[in-house]
Scaffold this motif. Structure first.
Motif, short mmCIF file in Angstrom:
data_model
loop_
_atom_site.label_atom_id
_atom_site.label_comp_id
_atom_site.label_asym_id
_atom_site.label_seq_id
_atom_site.Cartn_x
_atom_site.Cartn_y
_atom_site.Cartn_z
N GLY A 114 10.20 -1.01 7.60
CA GLY A 114 9.53 -1.50 6.36
C GLY A 114 8.30 -0.73 6.08
N ARG A 115 7.80 -1.55 5.23
CA ARG A 115 6.21 -0.76 4.72
C ARG A 115 5.44 -1.92 4.12
NH1 ARG A 115 5.71 3.46 0.04
NH2 ARG A 115 6.54 2.02 -1.62
N THR A 116 4.11 -1.58 4.38
CA THR A 116 3.28 -2.52 3.37
C THR A 116 2.34 -1.64 2.59
OG1 THR A 116 3.23 -4.06 5.19
CG2 THR A 116 1.42 -4.38 3.72
N ARG A 148 7.76 -2.98 -9.30
CA ARG A 148 8.30 -1.83 -9.69
C ARG A 148 8.28 -0.87 -8.55
NH1 ARG A 148 5.83 -1.65 -15.68
NH2 ARG A 148 7.42 -2.87 -16.73
N GLU A 149 7.20 -0.89 -7.99
CA GLU A 149 6.95 0.02 -6.70
C GLU A 149 8.06 -0.21 -5.72
OE1 GLU A 149 5.70 2.80 -3.75
OE2 GLU A 149 5.37 2.72 -5.73
N MET A 150 8.24 -1.48 -5.42
CA MET A 150 9.18 -1.95 -4.53
C MET A 150 10.54 -1.70 -4.94
SD MET A 150 11.50 -4.54 -3.91
CE MET A 150 10.94 -5.66 -5.25
N ILE A 151 11.01 -1.89 -6.15
CA ILE A 151 12.32 -1.48 -6.29
C ILE A 151 12.56 -0.18 -6.45
CG2 ILE A 151 13.92 -1.34 -8.52
CD1 ILE A 151 12.28 -4.09 -9.44
N GLU A 152 11.76 0.79 -6.76
CA GLU A 152 11.82 2.33 -6.67
C GLU A 152 11.89 2.73 -5.10
OE1 GLU A 152 13.08 4.38 -8.92
OE2 GLU A 152 12.97 2.29 -10.12
N ARG A 185 -0.38 2.36 -3.00
CA ARG A 185 -0.35 3.33 -1.82
C ARG A 185 0.14 2.50 -0.68
NH1 ARG A 185 -4.52 2.38 1.40
NH2 ARG A 185 -6.60 1.91 0.39
N VAL A 186 0.62 3.32 0.48
CA VAL A 186 0.70 2.69 1.67
C VAL A 186 -0.53 1.95 2.20
CG1 VAL A 186 1.52 3.13 4.12
CG2 VAL A 186 2.72 4.11 2.13
N ALA A 187 -0.32 0.69 2.63
CA ALA A 187 -1.63 0.16 3.52
C ALA A 187 -2.06 0.95 4.77
CB ALA A 187 -1.12 -1.51 3.63
N LEU A 188 -3.16 0.87 4.88
CA LEU A 188 -3.87 1.44 5.99
C LEU A 188 -4.46 0.32 7.00
CD1 LEU A 188 -5.72 4.51 4.46
CD2 LEU A 188 -3.52 4.48 5.40
N ASP A 189 -4.47 0.67 8.16
CA ASP A 189 -5.09 -0.25 9.14
C ASP A 189 -6.55 -0.91 8.72
OD1 ASP A 189 -3.06 -0.26 11.09
OD2 ASP A 189 -3.85 1.39 12.18
N SER A 201 -1.12 -7.15 -2.65
CA SER A 201 -0.30 -6.30 -1.37
C SER A 201 1.17 -6.61 -1.57
CB SER A 201 -1.11 -6.29 -0.35
OG SER A 201 -0.22 -5.66 0.78
N ALA A 202 1.86 -5.76 -1.09
CA ALA A 202 3.46 -6.18 -1.12
C ALA A 202 3.90 -5.56 0.31
CB ALA A 202 4.34 -5.49 -1.95
N LYS A 203 4.87 -6.33 1.03
CA LYS A 203 5.48 -5.72 2.16
C LYS A 203 7.09 -5.71 2.02
CE LYS A 203 6.30 -10.14 4.87
NZ LYS A 203 6.38 -10.45 6.10
N MET A 204 7.72 -4.82 2.39
CA MET A 204 9.03 -4.38 2.02
C MET A 204 9.90 -4.00 3.20
SD MET A 204 8.11 -1.69 -0.60
CE MET A 204 6.56 -2.53 -1.02
#
Length: 161
Positions: free
Chosen positions: A49-51, A99-103, A4-8, A63-66
């Protein structure tokens, strides 16, 4: 595992393994010894972008950032960076985040994804990205000072979407 999207409020759970991975000195040319406040902008992306975080219940596994690799005329190519908590390696967290980042990148309309600096001796990462359709398009020799291997190359890896 959910992604899921990272929260603060996730940052205090990401920072310990972010800090540990930077201290290992084997995968990122990020500054070492950063405080949580100094490190936060290096990892927690802002739009466009998003993390994201991979979680198992309340536990952050990785975690991933993109986002866009470059602004302006380079914004049609995405990029990303990944961290897996060393305590949770070998569980498929990196592959799930990849896989999440590619999609997500495909859904954002990127034409491809470029990784700018994959340490050539990081065999697990190179293997993972190749298995997800990336190829090494070039290697900058001696661009990374590895703590055990000395000066090693950084791969530029690419995947067309």
């Amino acid at each position: 595992m959910d992604i899921r999207v990272a929260l603060d409020e996730d940052w205090p759970r990401i920072y310990p393994f972010y800090s540990a991975i930077m201290a290992e000195g084997r995968t990122y040319a990020f500054p070492e010894g950063q405080s949580p406040e100094e490190a936060r902008p290096w990892w927690m992306e802002r739009p466009p972008g998003r993390t994201v975080v991979a979680v198992d219940g309340e536990t952050v596994l990785g975690s991933a950032k993109m986002g866009p690799n470059r602004p302006g005329r380079g914004a049609h190519i995405g990029t990303a960076s990944f961290l897996v908590d060393p305590a949770h390696r070998g569980r498929g967290v990196g592959r799930a985040l990849g896989r999440e980042m590619i999609e997500w990148s495909r859904g954002q309309g990127f034409r491809g994804i470029q990784f700018n600096a994959v340490v050539e001796v990081n065999a697990p990462a190179v293997h993972l990205w190749k298995s997800l359709g990336f190829e090494v398009v070039g290697t900058v020799p001696e661009a990374f000072d590895h703590p055990e291997e000395g000066l090693v190359g950084l791969h530029v890896m690419y995947r067309r979407l």
